[in-house]
Design a protein around this motif. Structure first.
Motif, PDB file in Angstrom:
ATOM      1  N   GLU A 189       1.028   2.886  10.916  1.00  0.00           N
ATOM      2  CA  GLU A 189       0.581   1.546  11.288  1.00  0.00           C
ATOM      3  C   GLU A 189      -0.849   1.355  10.807  1.00  0.00           C
ATOM      4  O   GLU A 189      -1.607   2.309  10.679  1.00  0.00           O
ATOM      5  CB  GLU A 189       0.657   1.360  12.811  1.00  0.00           C
ATOM      6  N   PHE A 190      -1.220   0.094  10.584  1.00  0.00           N
ATOM      7  CA  PHE A 190      -2.547  -0.206  10.049  1.00  0.00           C
ATOM      8  C   PHE A 190      -3.645   0.370  10.928  1.00  0.00           C
ATOM      9  O   PHE A 190      -4.634   0.924  10.433  1.00  0.00           O
ATOM     10  CB  PHE A 190      -2.717  -1.726   9.922  1.00  0.00           C
ATOM     11  N   GLU A 191      -3.499   0.281  12.248  1.00  0.00           N
ATOM     12  CA  GLU A 191      -4.531   0.733  13.184  1.00  0.00           C
ATOM     13  C   GLU A 191      -4.772   2.231  13.077  1.00  0.00           C
ATOM     14  O   GLU A 191      -5.882   2.709  13.344  1.00  0.00           O
ATOM     15  CB  GLU A 191      -4.157   0.365  14.624  1.00  0.00           C
ATOM     16  N   ASP A 192      -3.745   2.998  12.729  1.00  0.00           N
ATOM     17  CA  ASP A 192      -3.865   4.453  12.660  1.00  0.00           C
ATOM     18  C   ASP A 192      -4.391   4.934  11.305  1.00  0.00           C
ATOM     19  O   ASP A 192      -4.742   6.100  11.147  1.00  0.00           O
ATOM     20  CB  ASP A 192      -2.502   5.114  12.921  1.00  0.00           C
TER      21      ASP A 192
ATOM     22  N   LEU B 175      -1.433   5.892  -1.453  1.00  0.00           N
ATOM     23  CA  LEU B 175      -1.726   6.132  -0.034  1.00  0.00           C
ATOM     24  C   LEU B 175      -1.001   7.357   0.516  1.00  0.00           C
ATOM     25  O   LEU B 175      -1.592   8.181   1.223  1.00  0.00           O
ATOM     26  CB  LEU B 175      -1.344   4.892   0.786  1.00  0.00           C
ATOM     27  N   ASN B 176       0.260   7.500   0.190  1.00  0.00           N
ATOM     28  CA  ASN B 176       1.054   8.598   0.754  1.00  0.00           C
ATOM     29  C   ASN B 176       0.669   9.967   0.208  1.00  0.00           C
ATOM     30  O   ASN B 176       1.146  10.989   0.699  1.00  0.00           O
ATOM     31  CB  ASN B 176       2.544   8.367   0.474  1.00  0.00           C
ATOM     32  N   TYR B 177      -0.207   9.987  -0.804  1.00  0.00           N
ATOM     33  CA  TYR B 177      -0.509  11.253  -1.464  1.00  0.00           C
ATOM     34  C   TYR B 177      -1.842  11.855  -1.034  1.00  0.00           C
ATOM     35  O   TYR B 177      -2.145  12.988  -1.391  1.00  0.00           O
ATOM     36  CB  TYR B 177      -0.467  11.057  -2.986  1.00  0.00           C
TER      37      TYR B 177
ATOM     38  N   LEU C 101       0.828  -1.209   0.000  1.00  0.00           N
ATOM     39  CA  LEU C 101       0.000   0.000   0.000  1.00  0.00           C
ATOM     40  C   LEU C 101       0.863   1.259   0.000  1.00  0.00           C
ATOM     41  O   LEU C 101       0.572   2.231  -0.697  1.00  0.00           O
ATOM     42  CB  LEU C 101      -0.915   0.005   1.224  1.00  0.00           C
ATOM     43  N   ILE C 102       1.904   1.239   0.793  1.00  0.00           N
ATOM     44  CA  ILE C 102       2.749   2.420   0.936  1.00  0.00           C
ATOM     45  C   ILE C 102       3.550   2.692  -0.342  1.00  0.00           C
ATOM     46  O   ILE C 102       3.678   3.840  -0.782  1.00  0.00           O
ATOM     47  CB  ILE C 102       3.698   2.266   2.147  1.00  0.00           C
TER      48      ILE C 102
ATOM     49  N   SER D  36      -7.174   4.244  -1.630  1.00  0.00           N
ATOM     50  CA  SER D  36      -5.934   3.799  -2.267  1.00  0.00           C
ATOM     51  C   SER D  36      -6.158   2.527  -3.076  1.00  0.00           C
ATOM     52  O   SER D  36      -5.627   2.379  -4.186  1.00  0.00           O
ATOM     53  CB  SER D  36      -4.858   3.558  -1.205  1.00  0.00           C
ATOM     54  N   TRP D  37      -6.962   1.616  -2.550  1.00  0.00           N
ATOM     55  CA  TRP D  37      -7.301   0.410  -3.318  1.00  0.00           C
ATOM     56  C   TRP D  37      -8.129   0.782  -4.550  1.00  0.00           C
ATOM     57  O   TRP D  37      -8.012   0.165  -5.608  1.00  0.00           O
ATOM     58  CB  TRP D  37      -8.084  -0.571  -2.454  1.00  0.00           C
TER      59      TRP D  37
END
Length: 823
Positions: free
Chosen positions: A655-658, A633-635, A627-628, A667-668
């Protein structure tokens, strides 16, 4: 094709070639690099990288505006595709009730039913306000077939920026939605509410009820948003109050134009002066009764002296005031349970010297509900502690100015125990509120799988806690509970999350009934199926009688506001459909809304298998790195579309939880893989097929409206999936095997859902929506090719990396905006 862009004379003719190269190239296994480079070689004479980058930015701009034009065309076609009195309308509901002899049953249900739409500012909509207004004007021009106006608006569109230079503030977000309140919902909801009252109960003002209510999160939703402060909350509450007064002032002009009679014109003029004064007052000095009482007197005069002429005009105005009060939309307060715990721990330790960790449950409850101190914000330095205290103190003032309905719900994200609720009760007590002054519904939000599992235990303990039972008695024995579809799906996968929420609602209905509590469910739903959206009306109509049905409450956000509720015809249709769904499920419920024990066992099996498949995916070492590194995702945090950060936890490592549900699902979606919308569905059905039980799943699809809606929503997610776009990743040494896992599950899920449904193609039962999806996917395919090309350049450390990163960010806009039909 002739839009007045700088350096864009040939863009309109070049894009079809890029589309053709993409449409042919991706299924053949070509990489984005091969497709884009081939396009430049075949159809342009551009050689330098700077020139090519410039052209790609121009193409992105052009496609953004193509999407806007298509939005406007769909909006213009809405009324011809959705008959005003068709299925799900109030008129149709009344006719059906009469025909089937259920009119008394419907009237009885209406005494205990309402719908609440809560508008949020979650960033799933990239259009600035001025672009939204152009869309509306374009829609009107298309409906009027005004070619010259359309041409002028397209030229305006060509020169209008689509991006925000800076992030909007929470107040900006509030203003954006207040625009719709003032220009769409005052008319739509006001008329619809009056129509429901008059259709079923006549003109008897004593029986008037608010059937459709509005809620509001911008300015009150603190969860993960450090920019929502006590000052912002007060400013937004004041703006809501001022805005509804402006609507009343303008509406009263219409009333005064008709009621020009003796003993009526003068009091109406006096009321107009009162409203005008209040519009500009710093602090409110009137109540709703100060508006209604003169109108009641005028109404009686109209009956006694003027033969009730134009009484419907007056009643319409009275109805709006009863509905919208001085608040327009109820402002909800929301914060994460972990923040509350931090604030509570800090306060107790400061005033008592005791650490909460040293207390047993009984001692902890006692200090929470009967504190020996009153807090003062100036005693603390931590910003979140100071602002939380200030906010609690100010809520009493907001209720005084806007009325109790102005702000009367406090929602606790990530609730998992009774202390998450009691901590909020304690905050009111710490700030000097007496027990009977806490005029708030304190609402746990169960959104993780663990939170859903603990929901029964949590609520049972709360109901049996004397101090909380007393609080509920002052709230008319009503307990509102929020369920989070977005984070639930992110945490537990598609089938598991939806089934857990369904079961949790049933369990909480039972435990509430046992304690003589009326439970009201509030669903946190997003636009796409992966966040609880999709076929929303069908979802609620499919809920059986095992789930409390006192109200339908749900969040509406981002693109769903503009696409489903952004204009009067769409808003009227969708408000009606949602309202009617709750009545249908209760009064006209069929066997398909009842899930028997055999069906439950089957759904439970499917949920368990799909959950394990999804858990295995999350546990894969490539899950977060994929994902990263391979998605956008980062954008998300760089798009300036929302005031809230894209993740919790500040600057610490992701982290996934955050990770928030919106950038996670988004993102997907940008990858055209839409994993959260179906992953595990294929494996679950295939497992049962291998056991020789495929016919059981087929029967379930045909007999259970809940399961059928679930599968149809999953099909929508898959219809918008396009794995050829990222097929080049299967050759990546690091992520190739992971890509294959994703692709295999998509193919399996598609095959299994088609087999179970008996359909030949995805979305076979929704030709209109499918046509919209296909057209939008066609429009954005060149955009996606550019986005993947830019991501590849970034990964290979191009010297122009910064420009390619800007390109990825910009390409997010059109792709997300094109997905408005996901709602």
């Amino acid at each position: 094709m002739s839009l007045p862009y700088e350096k864009m004379e040939n863009i309109g003719t070049l894009i079809p070639f890029l589309f053709s190269e993409s449409q042919k190239g991706f299924p053949e296994g070509k990489t984005p690099n091969e497709i884009i480079e081939g396009f430049f070689e075949k159809y342009t004479s551009l050689k330098s990288e700077d020139e090519r980058i410039d052209l790609m930015f121009r193409i992105i701009q052009y496609i953004e505006r193509q999407v806007v034009l298509f939005d406007s065309i769909e909006d213009a076609a809405f009324t011809s595709l959705h008959p005003e009195n068709g299925k799900g309308s109030i008129a149709n509901l009344y006719q059906l009730a009469q025909q089937q002899g259920n009119l008394d049953d419907v009237k009885a249900k209406l005494q205990d039913f309402a719908t609440r739409i809560v508008f949020t500012a979650h960033p799933t909509q990239f259009y600035p306000t001025h672009v939204q207004q152009i869309i509306q004007d374009l829609r009107d021009a298309i409906q009027q077939d005004s070619i010259s106006t359309i041409d002028s608006l397209l030229q305006q569109l060509g020169k209008t920026p689509f991006i925000n230079e800076v992030k909007p503030t929470p107040y900006d977000e509030a203003q954006s939605i207040i625009y719709y309140l003032r220009n769409v919902y005052y008319q739509t909801v006001g008329r619809l509410n009056n129509d429901i009252n008059q259709t079923f109960f006549g003109t008897n003002q004593d029986k008037y009820k608010s059937f459709i209510e509005l809620g509001f999160w911008p300015g009150g939703d603190r969860d993960g948003n450090p920019f929502v402060t006590a000052d912002i909350t007060y400013k937004v509450a004041n703006e809501l109050r001022t805005t509804i007064l402006k609507n009343y002032y303008n509406h009263l002009k219409i009333v005064r134009r008709r009621l020009t009679f003796k003993h009526i014109a003068e009091p109406l003029e006096d009321l107009s002066k009162v409203i005008y004064h209040e519009m500009f007052a710093d602090k409110g000095s009137i109540t709703v009764d100060d508006l209604l009482n003169p109108l009641y007197t005028i109404r009686q005069t109209l009956i006694n002296e003027h033969n009730s002429i134009f009484i419907d005009t007056l009643d319409d105005f009275v109805g709006r005031i009863k509905l919208f009060g001085l608040h327009f939309a109820s402002l909800d307060i929301r914060q994460d349970s972990r923040i509350h715990q931090k604030v509570i721990d800090t306060i107790i330790e400061f005033y008592t010297g005791i650490s909460c960790n040293e207390l047993n449950d009984e001692e902890r409850i006692e200090i929470l509900i009967n504190p020996s101190f009153t807090v003062n914000a100036t005693d603390f330095e931590d910003e979140i502690v100071v602002d939380t205290i200030r906010n609690i103190y100010q809520l009493k003032q907001i209720q005084k100015q806007n009325g109790e309905r102005g702000v009367n719900r406090y929602i606790i994200s990530n609730s998992e125990s009774i202390f998450d609720v009691l901590n909020v009760y304690a905050l009111f007590r710490f700030c000097g509120y007496q027990h009977d002054e806490i005029k708030f519904d304190i609402m746990p939000l169960f959104e993780t799988i663990h939170g859903l599992d603990e929901a029964e235990n949590t609520m049972n303990k709360l109901y049996n806690l004397p101090i909380y039972a007393d609080h509920l008695s002052r709230r008319n024995q009503n307990q509102s509970i929020m369920l989070g579809f977005s984070d639930g799906t992110k945490d537990g996968g598609y089938i598991k999350a939806n089934w857990e929420i369904y079961r949790t609602k049933e369990i909480l209905t039972n435990v509430s009934n046992e304690n003589n509590i009326k439970v009201i469910f509030f669903d946190g739903r997003g636009g796409p199926p992966a966040r609880g959206g999709g076929k929303t009306h069908e979802f609620y109509a499919a809920q059986g009688k095992t789930i409390a049905n006192h109200q339908i409450q749900l969040t509406i956000q981002g693109q769903t506001i503009t696409s489903n509720y952004g204009a009067i015809p769409q808003a009227k249709h969708n408000f009606e459909q949602l309202f009617s769904a709750g009545i249908y499920s209760e009064v006209f419920s069929s066997s398909q809304s009842i899930i028997d024990e055999k069906e439950r066992t089957l759904i439970e099996e499917l949920a368990k298998i799909s959950y394990q498949k999804y858990e295995d995916l999350k546990a894969h070492p490539s899950f977060m790195p994929y994902l990263i590194n391979m998605s956008t995702l980062n954008y998300y945090g760089k798009t300036n579309i929302g005031s809230r950060p894209s993740k919790r936890g500040g600057d610490k490592e992701l982290e996934f939880e955050d990770l928030r549900a919106i950038p996670f699902v988004g993102s997907w979606s940008q990858l055209k893989q839409n994993i959260p919308g179906y992953f595990g569905v294929g494996t679950a059905i295939f497992d049962l097929k291998n056991q020789g039980r495929i016919n059981e799943v087929k029967d379930l699809f045909n007999s259970s409206a809940f399961f059928r809606t679930l599968i149809q929503n999953s099909m929508m997610a898959m219809q918008k999936t396009y794995f050829p776009l990222t097929a080049y990743m299967q050759n990546d040494k690091e992520f190739g095997p992971f890509w294959n896992i994703l692709h295999d599950e998509f193919e399996l899920s598609k095959a299994m859902t088609l087999e179970v449904s008996g359909y030949d193609t995805l979305m076979q039962d929704e030709p209109l929506n499918k046509a919209s999806v296909l057209m939008r996917e066609k429009i954005v395919l060149p955009l996606l090719a550019i986005q993947q090309y830019a991501l590849d350049k970034i990964h290979h450390e191009s010297e122009l990396k910064e420009k390619y990163e800007q390109m990825v960010t910009r390409s997010l806009f059109g792709n997300i905006n094109a997905s408005r039909n996901s709602a």
